[in-house]
Design an enzyme around this catalytic site. Structure first.
Site, short mmCIF file in Angstrom:
data_model
loop_
_atom_site.label_atom_id
_atom_site.label_comp_id
_atom_site.label_asym_id
_atom_site.label_seq_id
_atom_site.Cartn_x
_atom_site.Cartn_y
_atom_site.Cartn_z
N GLU A 169 0.87 -1.19 0.00
CA GLU A 169 0.00 0.00 0.00
C GLU A 169 0.90 1.24 0.00
OE1 GLU A 169 -2.42 0.82 3.41
OE2 GLU A 169 -1.29 -0.52 4.72
N GLU B 88 4.40 8.83 -4.05
CA GLU B 88 5.15 8.36 -2.88
C GLU B 88 6.12 7.24 -3.26
OE1 GLU B 88 2.61 7.53 0.48
OE2 GLU B 88 1.62 9.48 0.36
#
Length: 634
Positions: A451, A460
Protein backbone atom coordinates in the site's frame (compact mmCIF):
# COMPACT_ATOMS: atom_id res chain seq x y z
CA UNK A 1 -32.19 33.15 14.66
CA UNK A 2 -28.85 31.66 13.62
CA UNK A 3 -29.48 29.10 10.91
CA UNK A 4 -26.65 27.07 12.40
CA UNK A 5 -28.21 26.46 15.81
CA UNK A 6 -28.66 22.81 14.88
CA UNK A 7 -25.55 20.83 15.74
CA UNK A 8 -25.56 18.47 12.77
CA UNK A 9 -24.18 20.91 10.21
CA UNK A 10 -20.57 21.74 9.50
CA UNK A 11 -20.48 25.42 10.46
CA UNK A 12 -22.83 28.07 11.74
CA UNK A 13 -24.74 29.87 9.01
CA UNK A 14 -26.03 33.31 9.78
CA UNK A 15 -28.74 35.38 8.16
CA UNK A 16 -28.58 39.13 7.65
CA UNK A 17 -30.80 41.86 6.30
CA UNK A 18 -29.92 44.88 4.19
CA UNK A 19 -31.30 48.11 5.64
CA UNK A 20 -31.63 51.74 4.63
CA UNK A 21 -29.71 54.53 6.35
CA UNK A 22 -30.88 55.46 9.82
CA UNK A 23 -28.87 57.50 12.28
CA UNK A 24 -30.47 55.56 15.14
CA UNK A 25 -28.28 52.44 15.07
CA UNK A 26 -29.64 51.01 18.36
CA UNK A 27 -33.14 51.10 16.88
CA UNK A 28 -31.97 49.42 13.64
CA UNK A 29 -30.30 46.63 15.59
CA UNK A 30 -33.17 46.17 18.01
CA UNK A 31 -35.82 45.99 15.28
CA UNK A 32 -33.92 43.56 13.02
CA UNK A 33 -32.34 41.34 15.66
CA UNK A 34 -35.67 40.98 17.47
CA UNK A 35 -37.20 40.29 14.06
CA UNK A 36 -35.06 37.15 13.70
CA UNK A 37 -31.98 38.30 11.78
CA UNK A 38 -28.44 37.84 13.09
CA UNK A 39 -26.84 40.95 11.61
CA UNK A 40 -27.60 44.00 9.52
CA UNK A 41 -25.93 45.32 6.39
CA UNK A 42 -26.38 48.99 7.01
CA UNK A 43 -25.05 52.27 5.58
CA UNK A 44 -22.60 53.99 7.93
CA UNK A 45 -23.12 57.49 6.55
CA UNK A 46 -25.97 59.62 5.29
CA UNK A 47 -26.34 58.87 1.54
CA UNK A 48 -26.84 62.55 0.77
CA UNK A 49 -23.36 63.40 2.07
CA UNK A 50 -20.84 64.65 -0.48
CA UNK A 51 -17.42 65.93 0.69
CA UNK A 52 -17.37 68.71 -1.91
CA UNK A 53 -20.68 70.11 -0.63
CA UNK A 54 -19.52 70.31 2.96
CA UNK A 55 -18.91 73.81 4.41
CA UNK A 56 -15.62 72.58 5.89
CA UNK A 57 -14.45 70.75 2.77
CA UNK A 58 -11.82 73.30 1.81
CA UNK A 59 -10.06 73.44 5.18
CA UNK A 60 -10.12 69.68 5.68
CA UNK A 61 -12.08 69.60 8.97
CA UNK A 62 -15.26 68.00 7.68
CA UNK A 63 -17.12 65.75 10.14
CA UNK A 64 -19.09 63.25 8.04
CA UNK A 65 -22.70 62.51 9.12
CA UNK A 66 -22.08 58.97 10.35
CA UNK A 67 -24.85 56.78 11.73
CA UNK A 68 -24.19 57.55 15.37
CA UNK A 69 -20.96 57.48 17.33
CA UNK A 70 -19.13 54.38 18.40
CA UNK A 71 -20.71 54.75 21.85
CA UNK A 72 -24.35 54.23 20.85
CA UNK A 73 -23.97 50.43 20.81
CA UNK A 74 -21.39 48.22 22.47
CA UNK A 75 -18.14 47.27 20.66
CA UNK A 76 -19.21 43.63 20.57
CA UNK A 77 -22.45 44.60 18.82
CA UNK A 78 -20.63 46.68 16.22
CA UNK A 79 -18.29 43.76 15.60
CA UNK A 80 -20.80 40.89 15.54
CA UNK A 81 -24.04 42.52 14.40
CA UNK A 82 -23.11 45.13 11.79
CA UNK A 83 -21.68 44.86 8.29
CA UNK A 84 -20.96 48.33 6.97
CA UNK A 85 -22.53 49.23 3.63
CA UNK A 86 -20.39 51.68 1.70
CA UNK A 87 -22.35 54.42 -0.09
CA UNK A 88 -23.77 53.17 -3.39
CA UNK A 89 -23.29 56.52 -5.18
CA UNK A 90 -19.52 56.16 -5.08
CA UNK A 91 -18.01 56.00 -8.58
CA UNK A 92 -14.24 56.37 -8.73
CA UNK A 93 -14.17 55.77 -12.48
CA UNK A 94 -16.63 58.52 -13.32
CA UNK A 95 -15.62 61.07 -15.93
CA UNK A 96 -17.00 63.72 -13.60
CA UNK A 97 -13.86 64.86 -11.76
CA UNK A 98 -15.78 66.21 -8.75
CA UNK A 99 -17.72 62.94 -8.35
CA UNK A 100 -14.50 60.97 -8.77
CA UNK A 101 -12.74 62.99 -6.08
CA UNK A 102 -15.75 62.89 -3.74
CA UNK A 103 -15.96 59.12 -4.23
CA UNK A 104 -12.36 58.50 -3.21
CA UNK A 105 -12.61 60.73 -0.14
CA UNK A 106 -15.90 59.18 0.96
CA UNK A 107 -14.69 55.60 0.38
CA UNK A 108 -11.60 56.13 2.53
CA UNK A 109 -13.60 57.94 5.23
CA UNK A 110 -16.23 55.22 5.47
CA UNK A 111 -13.76 52.34 5.57
CA UNK A 112 -11.64 54.19 8.15
CA UNK A 113 -14.76 54.64 10.29
CA UNK A 114 -15.72 50.97 9.87
CA UNK A 115 -12.21 49.95 10.88
CA UNK A 116 -12.46 52.21 13.93
CA UNK A 117 -15.70 50.42 14.89
CA UNK A 118 -13.95 47.02 14.53
CA UNK A 119 -16.50 45.81 11.99
CA UNK A 120 -15.75 42.40 10.57
CA UNK A 121 -16.71 43.39 7.03
CA UNK A 122 -17.84 46.18 4.72
CA UNK A 123 -19.92 45.77 1.56
CA UNK A 124 -18.43 47.74 -1.34
CA UNK A 125 -20.73 48.99 -4.11
CA UNK A 126 -20.79 47.23 -7.47
CA UNK A 127 -18.30 48.68 -10.00
CA UNK A 128 -20.10 50.97 -12.42
CA UNK A 129 -19.51 50.82 -16.15
CA UNK A 130 -17.00 48.71 -18.04
CA UNK A 131 -13.92 50.12 -16.31
CA UNK A 132 -13.07 49.79 -12.63
CA UNK A 133 -9.33 50.49 -12.70
CA UNK A 134 -9.36 53.55 -10.46
CA UNK A 135 -11.83 51.96 -8.04
CA UNK A 136 -9.65 48.85 -7.77
CA UNK A 137 -6.51 50.97 -7.38
CA UNK A 138 -8.02 52.83 -4.43
CA UNK A 139 -9.34 49.63 -2.79
CA UNK A 140 -5.97 47.95 -3.21
CA UNK A 141 -4.31 50.92 -1.55
CA UNK A 142 -6.75 50.65 1.36
CA UNK A 143 -6.17 46.90 1.67
CA UNK A 144 -2.44 47.37 2.19
CA UNK A 145 -3.04 49.08 5.54
CA UNK A 146 -6.31 47.49 6.61
CA UNK A 147 -6.74 45.55 9.85
CA UNK A 148 -8.46 42.16 9.76
CA UNK A 149 -11.67 43.55 8.26
CA UNK A 150 -12.95 41.92 5.06
CA UNK A 151 -14.12 43.97 2.09
CA UNK A 152 -17.03 42.35 0.24
CA UNK A 153 -17.27 43.56 -3.34
CA UNK A 154 -20.90 43.50 -4.41
CA UNK A 155 -21.24 41.55 -7.66
CA UNK A 156 -24.54 40.67 -9.38
CA UNK A 157 -24.91 36.99 -10.27
CA UNK A 158 -25.55 37.43 -13.97
CA UNK A 159 -24.23 36.17 -17.26
CA UNK A 160 -25.94 36.41 -20.61
CA UNK A 161 -26.49 32.98 -22.08
CA UNK A 162 -29.38 30.89 -23.28
CA UNK A 163 -29.34 28.89 -20.06
CA UNK A 164 -30.19 31.84 -17.80
CA UNK A 165 -33.57 30.51 -16.78
CA UNK A 166 -35.77 29.71 -13.87
CA UNK A 167 -39.42 30.17 -13.17
CA UNK A 168 -39.20 33.91 -13.91
CA UNK A 169 -37.97 35.38 -17.15
CA UNK A 170 -35.72 38.37 -16.79
CA UNK A 171 -34.95 39.94 -20.14
CA UNK A 172 -33.45 43.05 -18.61
CA UNK A 173 -30.09 41.33 -18.36
CA UNK A 174 -29.70 41.10 -22.14
CA UNK A 175 -26.56 42.85 -23.25
CA UNK A 176 -24.99 42.77 -19.77
CA UNK A 177 -21.41 41.55 -19.49
CA UNK A 178 -20.45 38.45 -17.56
CA UNK A 179 -20.25 39.73 -13.97
CA UNK A 180 -17.53 37.18 -13.16
CA UNK A 181 -15.23 39.04 -15.53
CA UNK A 182 -15.89 42.27 -13.64
CA UNK A 183 -14.91 40.51 -10.42
CA UNK A 184 -11.86 38.91 -12.01
CA UNK A 185 -10.60 42.22 -13.43
CA UNK A 186 -11.06 43.88 -10.04
CA UNK A 187 -9.29 41.17 -8.02
CA UNK A 188 -6.37 41.03 -10.45
CA UNK A 189 -5.84 44.76 -9.97
CA UNK A 190 -5.96 44.09 -6.21
CA UNK A 191 -3.35 41.32 -6.61
CA UNK A 192 -5.57 38.52 -5.29
CA UNK A 193 -5.64 40.14 -1.84
CA UNK A 194 -7.02 37.68 0.72
CA UNK A 195 -9.14 40.34 2.45
CA UNK A 196 -11.06 41.09 -0.72
CA UNK A 197 -14.07 38.84 -1.11
CA UNK A 198 -17.53 38.80 -2.71
CA UNK A 199 -21.07 39.71 -1.74
CA UNK A 200 -23.04 37.95 -4.50
CA UNK A 201 -26.35 39.50 -5.58
CA UNK A 202 -28.77 36.67 -6.43
CA UNK A 203 -31.27 37.88 -9.03
CA UNK A 204 -34.48 36.55 -10.54
CA UNK A 205 -32.79 34.58 -13.30
CA UNK A 206 -29.74 32.40 -12.91
CA UNK A 207 -26.94 31.56 -15.37
CA UNK A 208 -26.20 27.97 -16.39
CA UNK A 209 -25.11 25.40 -13.83
CA UNK A 210 -21.55 25.46 -15.21
CA UNK A 211 -21.43 29.24 -14.92
CA UNK A 212 -22.73 29.12 -11.34
CA UNK A 213 -20.13 26.53 -10.43
CA UNK A 214 -17.28 29.01 -10.98
CA UNK A 215 -18.30 31.03 -7.94
CA UNK A 216 -17.73 28.20 -5.47
CA UNK A 217 -13.99 28.43 -6.06
CA UNK A 218 -14.11 32.17 -5.38
CA UNK A 219 -14.11 33.90 -1.96
CA UNK A 220 -17.89 34.42 -1.72
CA UNK A 221 -18.73 35.50 1.84
CA UNK A 222 -22.38 36.45 1.45
CA UNK A 223 -25.26 35.78 -0.93
CA UNK A 224 -27.66 38.73 -1.11
CA UNK A 225 -31.04 37.44 -2.20
CA UNK A 226 -33.62 39.99 -3.26
CA UNK A 227 -37.27 39.77 -2.32
CA UNK A 228 -38.29 40.07 -5.97
CA UNK A 229 -36.39 36.83 -6.66
CA UNK A 230 -38.99 34.93 -4.62
CA UNK A 231 -42.02 33.30 -6.21
CA UNK A 232 -45.36 32.82 -4.44
CA UNK A 233 -46.61 29.44 -3.25
CA UNK A 234 -50.26 28.34 -3.17
CA UNK A 235 -50.72 29.81 0.31
CA UNK A 236 -49.44 33.19 -0.76
CA UNK A 237 -46.08 32.86 0.98
CA UNK A 238 -42.68 33.46 -0.65
CA UNK A 239 -40.77 30.51 -2.08
CA UNK A 240 -37.92 29.99 -4.54
CA UNK A 241 -37.61 28.14 -7.82
CA UNK A 242 -36.01 24.69 -7.82
CA UNK A 243 -32.79 26.11 -9.27
CA UNK A 244 -32.65 28.81 -6.61
CA UNK A 245 -33.28 26.19 -3.92
CA UNK A 246 -30.36 24.07 -5.14
CA UNK A 247 -28.16 27.16 -5.22
CA UNK A 248 -29.14 28.06 -1.65
CA UNK A 249 -28.24 24.55 -0.49
CA UNK A 250 -24.79 24.93 -2.05
CA UNK A 251 -24.41 28.29 -0.30
CA UNK A 252 -25.23 26.60 3.01
CA UNK A 253 -22.74 23.79 2.33
CA UNK A 254 -20.03 26.38 1.71
CA UNK A 255 -20.84 28.40 4.85
CA UNK A 256 -21.92 31.42 2.80
CA UNK A 257 -24.05 33.83 4.80
CA UNK A 258 -27.47 34.76 3.44
CA UNK A 259 -28.61 38.38 3.34
CA UNK A 260 -32.24 39.27 2.54
CA UNK A 261 -32.59 42.54 0.63
CA UNK A 262 -35.42 44.70 -0.63
CA UNK A 263 -38.94 45.63 0.35
CA UNK A 264 -41.59 42.94 0.92
CA UNK A 265 -43.42 42.10 -2.32
CA UNK A 266 -45.85 39.52 -0.90
CA UNK A 267 -49.11 40.57 0.77
CA UNK A 268 -48.73 38.86 4.14
CA UNK A 269 -50.30 39.50 7.55
CA UNK A 270 -48.44 42.21 9.43
CA UNK A 271 -49.78 41.45 12.89
CA UNK A 272 -48.51 39.04 15.50
CA UNK A 273 -45.99 36.43 14.37
CA UNK A 274 -47.60 33.28 13.01
CA UNK A 275 -45.97 30.09 11.78
CA UNK A 276 -46.93 28.24 8.64
CA UNK A 277 -45.79 24.78 7.56
CA UNK A 278 -42.43 26.09 6.41
CA UNK A 279 -41.54 27.77 9.69
CA UNK A 280 -39.19 25.99 12.04
CA UNK A 281 -38.33 28.61 14.66
CA UNK A 282 -38.70 27.18 18.18
CA UNK A 283 -38.48 30.61 19.80
CA UNK A 284 -42.01 31.98 19.41
CA UNK A 285 -43.08 35.07 21.26
CA UNK A 286 -45.87 37.51 20.67
CA UNK A 287 -43.68 40.04 18.96
CA UNK A 288 -44.40 42.36 16.06
CA UNK A 289 -43.70 40.53 12.86
CA UNK A 290 -40.73 41.81 10.86
CA UNK A 291 -41.88 42.73 7.34
CA UNK A 292 -39.20 40.43 5.87
CA UNK A 293 -39.69 37.59 8.37
CA UNK A 294 -41.54 35.39 5.86
CA UNK A 295 -38.50 35.48 3.56
CA UNK A 296 -36.17 34.64 6.44
CA UNK A 297 -38.43 31.78 7.52
CA UNK A 298 -38.32 30.31 4.04
CA UNK A 299 -34.51 30.52 3.99
CA UNK A 300 -34.47 28.79 7.39
CA UNK A 301 -36.85 26.14 6.05
CA UNK A 302 -34.43 25.36 3.20
CA UNK A 303 -31.59 25.11 5.67
CA UNK A 304 -33.39 22.82 8.06
CA UNK A 305 -34.53 20.39 5.40
CA UNK A 306 -30.93 19.72 4.33
CA UNK A 307 -29.68 16.20 4.81
CA UNK A 308 -27.32 15.85 7.81
CA UNK A 309 -23.66 15.42 6.99
CA UNK A 310 -22.53 11.80 6.50
CA UNK A 311 -20.15 10.46 9.12
CA UNK A 312 -17.21 10.58 6.70
CA UNK A 313 -17.83 14.25 5.85
CA UNK A 314 -18.15 15.03 9.54
CA UNK A 315 -14.81 13.32 10.19
CA UNK A 316 -13.15 15.30 7.39
CA UNK A 317 -14.48 18.74 8.38
CA UNK A 318 -11.24 19.83 10.04
CA UNK A 319 -9.26 18.98 6.90
CA UNK A 320 -11.30 21.05 4.45
CA UNK A 321 -9.05 23.34 2.39
CA UNK A 322 -6.12 22.67 4.74
CA UNK A 323 -2.79 22.31 2.93
CA UNK A 324 -0.71 19.29 3.96
CA UNK A 325 2.57 18.11 2.55
CA UNK A 326 2.30 14.51 1.26
CA UNK A 327 3.67 11.78 3.50
CA UNK A 328 7.09 10.43 2.62
CA UNK A 329 7.05 6.96 4.25
CA UNK A 330 10.14 5.89 2.32
CA UNK A 331 12.16 8.75 3.79
CA UNK A 332 10.40 9.25 7.14
CA UNK A 333 9.21 6.77 9.74
CA UNK A 334 5.51 7.29 10.34
CA UNK A 335 4.18 7.94 13.85
CA UNK A 336 1.74 5.71 15.73
CA UNK A 337 -1.09 8.23 15.36
CA UNK A 338 -0.65 8.29 11.57
CA UNK A 339 -0.73 4.50 11.41
CA UNK A 340 -3.84 4.42 13.57
CA UNK A 341 -5.69 6.90 11.35
CA UNK A 342 -5.06 4.87 8.20
CA UNK A 343 -5.83 1.56 9.94
CA UNK A 344 -9.34 2.82 10.70
CA UNK A 345 -10.11 2.88 6.98
CA UNK A 346 -11.91 -0.47 6.92
CA UNK A 347 -13.17 0.02 3.35
CA UNK A 348 -9.62 0.07 1.99
CA UNK A 349 -8.61 -3.16 3.72
CA UNK A 350 -11.82 -4.93 2.71
CA UNK A 351 -10.95 -4.12 -0.91
CA UNK A 352 -7.45 -5.50 -0.39
CA UNK A 353 -8.92 -8.63 1.19
CA UNK A 354 -11.25 -9.11 -1.81
CA UNK A 355 -8.33 -8.69 -4.24
CA UNK A 356 -6.08 -11.13 -2.34
CA UNK A 357 -8.92 -13.67 -2.15
CA UNK A 358 -9.33 -13.56 -5.93
CA UNK A 359 -5.57 -13.85 -6.42
CA UNK A 360 -5.41 -16.91 -4.13
CA UNK A 361 -8.30 -18.60 -5.94
CA UNK A 362 -6.61 -17.99 -9.29
CA UNK A 363 -3.25 -19.14 -7.98
CA UNK A 364 -4.29 -22.37 -6.29
CA UNK A 365 -7.06 -24.68 -7.47
CA UNK A 366 -9.50 -26.24 -5.01
CA UNK A 367 -7.82 -29.64 -5.55
CA UNK A 368 -4.42 -28.27 -4.50
CA UNK A 369 -5.67 -26.03 -1.68
CA UNK A 370 -4.62 -28.42 1.10
CA UNK A 371 -1.31 -29.36 -0.50
CA UNK A 372 0.27 -26.11 -1.69
CA UNK A 373 1.29 -23.18 0.50
CA UNK A 374 1.22 -19.79 -1.20
CA UNK A 375 4.08 -17.43 -0.39
CA UNK A 376 2.81 -13.89 0.11
CA UNK A 377 5.01 -10.91 0.88
CA UNK A 378 3.67 -7.68 2.35
CA UNK A 379 6.20 -4.98 1.53
CA UNK A 380 5.72 -1.93 3.72
CA UNK A 381 3.75 -3.87 6.32
CA UNK A 382 3.44 -1.00 8.80
CA UNK A 383 1.71 -2.24 11.96
CA UNK A 384 0.12 -5.18 10.16
CA UNK A 385 -3.30 -4.32 8.64
CA UNK A 386 -2.38 -5.87 5.28
CA UNK A 387 -1.00 -8.95 7.05
CA UNK A 388 -4.36 -9.33 8.78
CA UNK A 389 -6.27 -8.79 5.51
CA UNK A 390 -4.09 -11.42 3.77
CA UNK A 391 -4.67 -14.03 6.48
CA UNK A 392 -8.41 -13.33 6.49
CA UNK A 393 -8.44 -13.81 2.71
CA UNK A 394 -6.63 -17.15 3.16
CA UNK A 395 -9.17 -18.27 5.77
CA UNK A 396 -12.05 -17.14 3.56
CA UNK A 397 -10.77 -19.09 0.54
CA UNK A 398 -9.40 -22.10 2.41
CA UNK A 399 -5.87 -21.57 1.10
CA UNK A 400 -2.64 -22.15 2.99
CA UNK A 401 -0.40 -19.12 3.34
CA UNK A 402 3.13 -18.25 4.40
CA UNK A 403 3.60 -14.53 4.94
CA UNK A 404 6.70 -12.34 4.99
CA UNK A 405 6.01 -8.93 6.55
CA UNK A 406 8.75 -6.53 5.38
CA UNK A 407 8.96 -3.17 7.18
CA UNK A 408 11.80 -0.66 7.50
CA UNK A 409 10.38 1.35 10.46
CA UNK A 410 11.93 -0.17 13.62
CA UNK A 411 9.11 1.27 15.75
CA UNK A 412 6.43 -0.43 13.68
CA UNK A 413 8.42 -3.68 13.89
CA UNK A 414 7.86 -3.66 17.66
CA UNK A 415 4.11 -3.47 17.11
CA UNK A 416 4.26 -6.19 14.45
CA UNK A 417 5.99 -8.61 16.80
CA UNK A 418 3.38 -7.92 19.46
CA UNK A 419 0.53 -8.46 16.96
CA UNK A 420 1.96 -11.74 15.66
CA UNK A 421 2.39 -13.07 19.20
CA UNK A 422 -1.05 -11.91 20.30
CA UNK A 423 -2.80 -13.49 17.29
CA UNK A 424 -0.76 -16.70 17.37
CA UNK A 425 0.68 -16.24 13.87
CA UNK A 426 4.26 -17.23 14.76
CA UNK A 427 4.23 -20.26 12.43
CA UNK A 428 2.68 -18.34 9.54
CA UNK A 429 4.20 -14.85 9.58
CA UNK A 430 7.89 -14.00 9.34
CA UNK A 431 8.75 -10.42 10.26
CA UNK A 432 11.58 -8.81 8.30
CA UNK A 433 13.06 -5.56 9.61
CA UNK A 434 14.55 -4.15 6.42
CA UNK A 435 14.09 -1.76 3.54
CA UNK A 436 12.43 -3.77 0.74
CA UNK A 437 15.01 -2.43 -1.71
CA UNK A 438 17.90 -3.96 0.27
CA UNK A 439 16.41 -7.24 1.51
CA UNK A 440 17.47 -10.58 0.00
CA UNK A 441 14.43 -12.84 0.14
CA UNK A 442 15.02 -16.52 1.03
CA UNK A 443 12.42 -17.60 -1.53
CA UNK A 444 10.34 -16.16 -4.34
CA UNK A 445 6.84 -14.86 -3.67
CA UNK A 446 3.63 -15.87 -5.41
CA UNK A 447 1.86 -12.67 -4.40
CA UNK A 448 3.37 -9.28 -3.57
CA UNK A 449 1.10 -6.93 -1.59
CA UNK A 450 1.76 -3.25 -0.90
CA UNK A 451 0.00 0.00 0.00
CA UNK A 452 2.54 2.51 -1.28
CA UNK A 453 0.11 4.61 -3.30
CA UNK A 454 -0.04 8.37 -2.82
CA UNK A 455 -2.84 10.78 -3.66
CA UNK A 456 -1.47 11.03 -7.21
CA UNK A 457 -0.77 7.31 -7.41
CA UNK A 458 2.98 7.38 -7.98
CA UNK A 459 3.95 10.42 -5.88
CA UNK A 460 5.15 8.36 -2.88
CA UNK A 461 7.58 6.37 -5.06
CA UNK A 462 5.44 3.27 -5.47
CA UNK A 463 6.89 2.49 -8.95
CA UNK A 464 10.48 2.69 -7.72
CA UNK A 465 9.77 0.62 -4.60
CA UNK A 466 7.86 -2.11 -6.41
CA UNK A 467 10.41 -2.28 -9.21
CA UNK A 468 13.03 -2.90 -6.53
CA UNK A 469 10.89 -5.52 -4.80
CA UNK A 470 10.00 -7.30 -8.05
CA UNK A 471 13.24 -9.29 -7.90
CA UNK A 472 11.73 -11.55 -5.24
CA UNK A 473 8.46 -12.12 -7.11
CA UNK A 474 8.08 -15.26 -9.21
CA UNK A 475 8.01 -14.80 -12.97
CA UNK A 476 4.28 -15.52 -13.02
CA UNK A 477 3.68 -13.83 -9.68
CA UNK A 478 0.87 -11.40 -8.88
CA UNK A 479 1.23 -7.85 -7.61
CA UNK A 480 -1.53 -6.23 -5.55
CA UNK A 481 -2.03 -3.52 -6.78
CA UNK A 482 -1.52 -4.56 -10.38
CA UNK A 483 -1.82 -1.08 -11.90
CA UNK A 484 -2.67 2.52 -11.09
CA UNK A 485 -3.35 5.69 -13.07
CA UNK A 486 -3.10 9.32 -12.05
CA UNK A 487 -5.70 11.92 -13.12
CA UNK A 488 -5.83 15.72 -13.11
CA UNK A 489 -8.39 18.45 -13.69
CA UNK A 490 -8.16 22.27 -13.68
CA UNK A 491 -9.68 24.02 -10.67
CA UNK A 492 -10.52 27.46 -9.38
CA UNK A 493 -9.64 27.72 -5.70
CA UNK A 494 -8.94 31.22 -4.54
CA UNK A 495 -8.48 30.16 -0.92
CA UNK A 496 -5.77 27.57 -1.60
CA UNK A 497 -3.98 29.89 -4.00
CA UNK A 498 -3.87 32.65 -1.38
CA UNK A 499 -2.73 30.17 1.28
CA UNK A 500 0.24 29.16 -0.88
CA UNK A 501 0.89 32.77 -1.88
CA UNK A 502 1.05 33.81 1.79
CA UNK A 503 4.40 31.99 2.17
CA UNK A 504 5.92 34.57 -0.21
CA UNK A 505 8.42 32.21 -1.81
CA UNK A 506 8.78 30.07 -4.90
CA UNK A 507 9.35 26.80 -3.03
CA UNK A 508 5.74 26.54 -1.87
CA UNK A 509 4.41 27.08 -5.38
CA UNK A 510 6.58 24.16 -6.47
CA UNK A 511 5.14 21.88 -3.80
CA UNK A 512 2.20 19.54 -4.33
CA UNK A 513 -0.23 19.50 -1.39
CA UNK A 514 -2.64 16.90 -0.08
CA UNK A 515 -5.91 18.68 0.65
CA UNK A 516 -9.59 17.95 1.25
CA UNK A 517 -10.95 20.18 -1.51
CA UNK A 518 -14.05 22.13 -0.53
CA UNK A 519 -14.10 25.75 -1.72
CA UNK A 520 -13.24 24.72 -5.24
CA UNK A 521 -14.74 24.88 -8.73
CA UNK A 522 -13.90 21.88 -10.88
CA UNK A 523 -13.73 23.33 -14.38
CA UNK A 524 -13.55 20.25 -16.62
CA UNK A 525 -13.75 16.45 -16.33
CA UNK A 526 -10.60 14.64 -15.17
CA UNK A 527 -8.13 13.23 -17.67
CA UNK A 528 -5.57 10.43 -17.16
CA UNK A 529 -1.89 11.30 -16.83
CA UNK A 530 0.48 8.42 -16.01
CA UNK A 531 -0.18 4.68 -15.71
CA UNK A 532 2.12 2.15 -14.00
CA UNK A 533 1.73 -1.64 -14.17
CA UNK A 534 3.20 -4.29 -11.84
CA UNK A 535 4.99 -6.52 -12.27
CA UNK A 536 6.80 -4.72 -15.06
CA UNK A 537 8.66 -7.40 -17.01
CA UNK A 538 9.96 -5.09 -19.74
CA UNK A 539 13.69 -5.11 -20.32
CA UNK A 540 13.98 -1.31 -20.43
CA UNK A 541 12.25 -0.06 -17.32
CA UNK A 542 11.93 3.67 -17.01
CA UNK A 543 9.61 5.50 -14.66
CA UNK A 544 10.17 8.91 -16.20
CA UNK A 545 7.08 10.20 -17.94
CA UNK A 546 5.80 13.10 -20.04
CA UNK A 547 2.19 13.84 -21.00
CA UNK A 548 0.49 16.69 -22.84
CA UNK A 549 -3.17 17.13 -21.98
CA UNK A 550 -5.77 19.46 -23.43
CA UNK A 551 -8.90 20.38 -21.49
CA UNK A 552 -12.08 21.74 -23.02
CA UNK A 553 -13.97 23.89 -20.54
CA UNK A 554 -17.72 23.94 -21.32
CA UNK A 555 -18.53 27.04 -23.34
CA UNK A 556 -21.49 28.07 -21.16
CA UNK A 557 -19.18 28.30 -18.15
CA UNK A 558 -17.78 31.59 -19.37
CA UNK A 559 -14.25 32.77 -18.64
CA UNK A 560 -12.52 31.02 -15.73
CA UNK A 561 -9.44 31.46 -13.55
CA UNK A 562 -7.28 28.36 -13.19
CA UNK A 563 -5.40 28.46 -9.87
CA UNK A 564 -3.96 24.98 -10.25
CA UNK A 565 -4.80 21.33 -10.82
CA UNK A 566 -6.45 18.75 -8.61
CA UNK A 567 -4.87 15.30 -8.82
CA UNK A 568 -6.36 11.88 -8.10
CA UNK A 569 -5.61 8.21 -8.71
CA UNK A 570 -7.45 5.02 -9.57
CA UNK A 571 -5.91 1.64 -8.91
CA UNK A 572 -6.76 -1.88 -10.01
CA UNK A 573 -5.80 -4.06 -7.06
CA UNK A 574 -6.48 -7.28 -8.92
CA UNK A 575 -8.77 -7.99 -11.86
CA UNK A 576 -12.01 -6.05 -11.21
CA UNK A 577 -11.25 -5.01 -7.62
CA UNK A 578 -10.44 -1.34 -7.72
CA UNK A 579 -9.49 1.37 -5.24
CA UNK A 580 -9.31 5.08 -5.92
CA UNK A 581 -10.31 8.69 -5.37
CA UNK A 582 -10.93 9.82 -8.98
CA UNK A 583 -14.32 11.56 -8.57
CA UNK A 584 -16.31 9.57 -11.15
CA UNK A 585 -15.18 6.16 -9.81
CA UNK A 586 -14.15 6.97 -6.22
CA UNK A 587 -14.38 4.15 -3.69
CA UNK A 588 -17.25 5.12 -1.34
CA UNK A 589 -16.57 5.86 2.34
CA UNK A 590 -12.79 5.62 2.03
CA UNK A 591 -10.72 8.34 3.73
CA UNK A 592 -7.08 7.26 3.46
CA UNK A 593 -6.38 9.67 0.60
CA UNK A 594 -7.40 13.23 -0.12
CA UNK A 595 -6.78 14.76 -3.58
CA UNK A 596 -3.46 16.41 -4.35
CA UNK A 597 -3.24 20.07 -5.40
CA UNK A 598 -0.66 21.40 -7.85
CA UNK A 599 -0.71 25.22 -7.52
CA UNK A 600 0.18 27.55 -10.38
CA UNK A 601 2.57 30.36 -9.55
CA UNK A 602 0.64 32.62 -11.93
CA UNK A 603 -3.06 31.76 -12.31
CA UNK A 604 -4.26 31.44 -15.89
CA UNK A 605 -7.45 33.08 -17.15
CA UNK A 606 -9.09 30.94 -19.83
CA UNK A 607 -11.59 32.62 -22.14
CA UNK A 608 -14.83 30.90 -23.24
CA UNK A 609 -14.21 28.22 -25.84
CA UNK A 610 -10.43 28.37 -25.56
CA UNK A 611 -8.64 25.04 -24.88
CA UNK A 612 -6.36 24.70 -21.88
CA UNK A 613 -3.12 22.85 -22.60
CA UNK A 614 -1.09 21.30 -19.78
CA UNK A 615 2.29 19.57 -19.85
CA UNK A 616 3.21 17.14 -17.05
CA UNK A 617 6.62 15.60 -16.41
CA UNK A 618 7.67 12.93 -13.95
CA UNK A 619 11.42 13.04 -13.39
CA UNK A 620 13.42 10.48 -11.44
CA UNK A 621 16.87 11.03 -9.97
CA UNK A 622 19.13 8.91 -7.80
CA UNK A 623 17.95 10.68 -4.68
CA UNK A 624 14.63 12.35 -5.48
CA UNK A 625 11.47 12.44 -7.57
CA UNK A 626 9.91 15.57 -9.07
CA UNK A 627 6.61 16.24 -10.79
CA UNK A 628 6.63 19.33 -12.99
CA UNK A 629 3.82 20.98 -14.88
CA UNK A 630 3.45 23.78 -17.35
CA UNK A 631 0.11 25.37 -18.20
CA UNK A 632 -0.54 26.98 -21.57
CA UNK A 633 -3.77 28.81 -22.38
CA UNK A 634 -3.86 27.89 -26.05
Amino acid sequence: MPLGERGDKSDSRYSGVETEFNDDMPQILSFNIDGGFDFVVSPLIDPSYRPSLSDSYNNGHVIPPFAGSDLVVSPSQWSSRVVGKISSWIDLDSEDQILQKDSEIALKQEIAWASHLSLQACLLPTPKGSSCANYARCVNQILQNLNNMQLWLRIPLEKCDDDATNGVSDHSNRGQIDSWETWNHFRLLCEHHNQLSIGLDVLCSLPSANSLGRWFGEPVRAAIIHTNSFLTNTRGYPCLSKRHQKLMTRFFNHSIQIVVSGAPVHNLPTGVLELDANHTDNHIDSIQRHPLRAYLDYVAYLYYKMEPLPDQERFELGYRDFLQSPLQPLMDNLEAQTYETFEKDTVKYLQYQRAISKALLDRISDEDASKITTVLMVVGAGRGPLVRASLQAAEETGRKLRVYAVEKNPNAIVTLHSLVKMEGWENIVTIVSSDMRCWDAPEKADILVSELLGSFGDNELSPECLDGAQRFLKQDGISVPSSYTSFIQPVTTSKLYNDVKSYKDLVHFETAYVVKLHHVARLAPTQPVFTFTHPDNSTTKCNQRYKKIQFEIPHDTGAVMVHGFAGYFDSMLYKDVHLGIEPSTATPNMFSWFPIFFPLRTPVCVQPGAPLEVHFWRRCGSSKLSSDNSCVDA
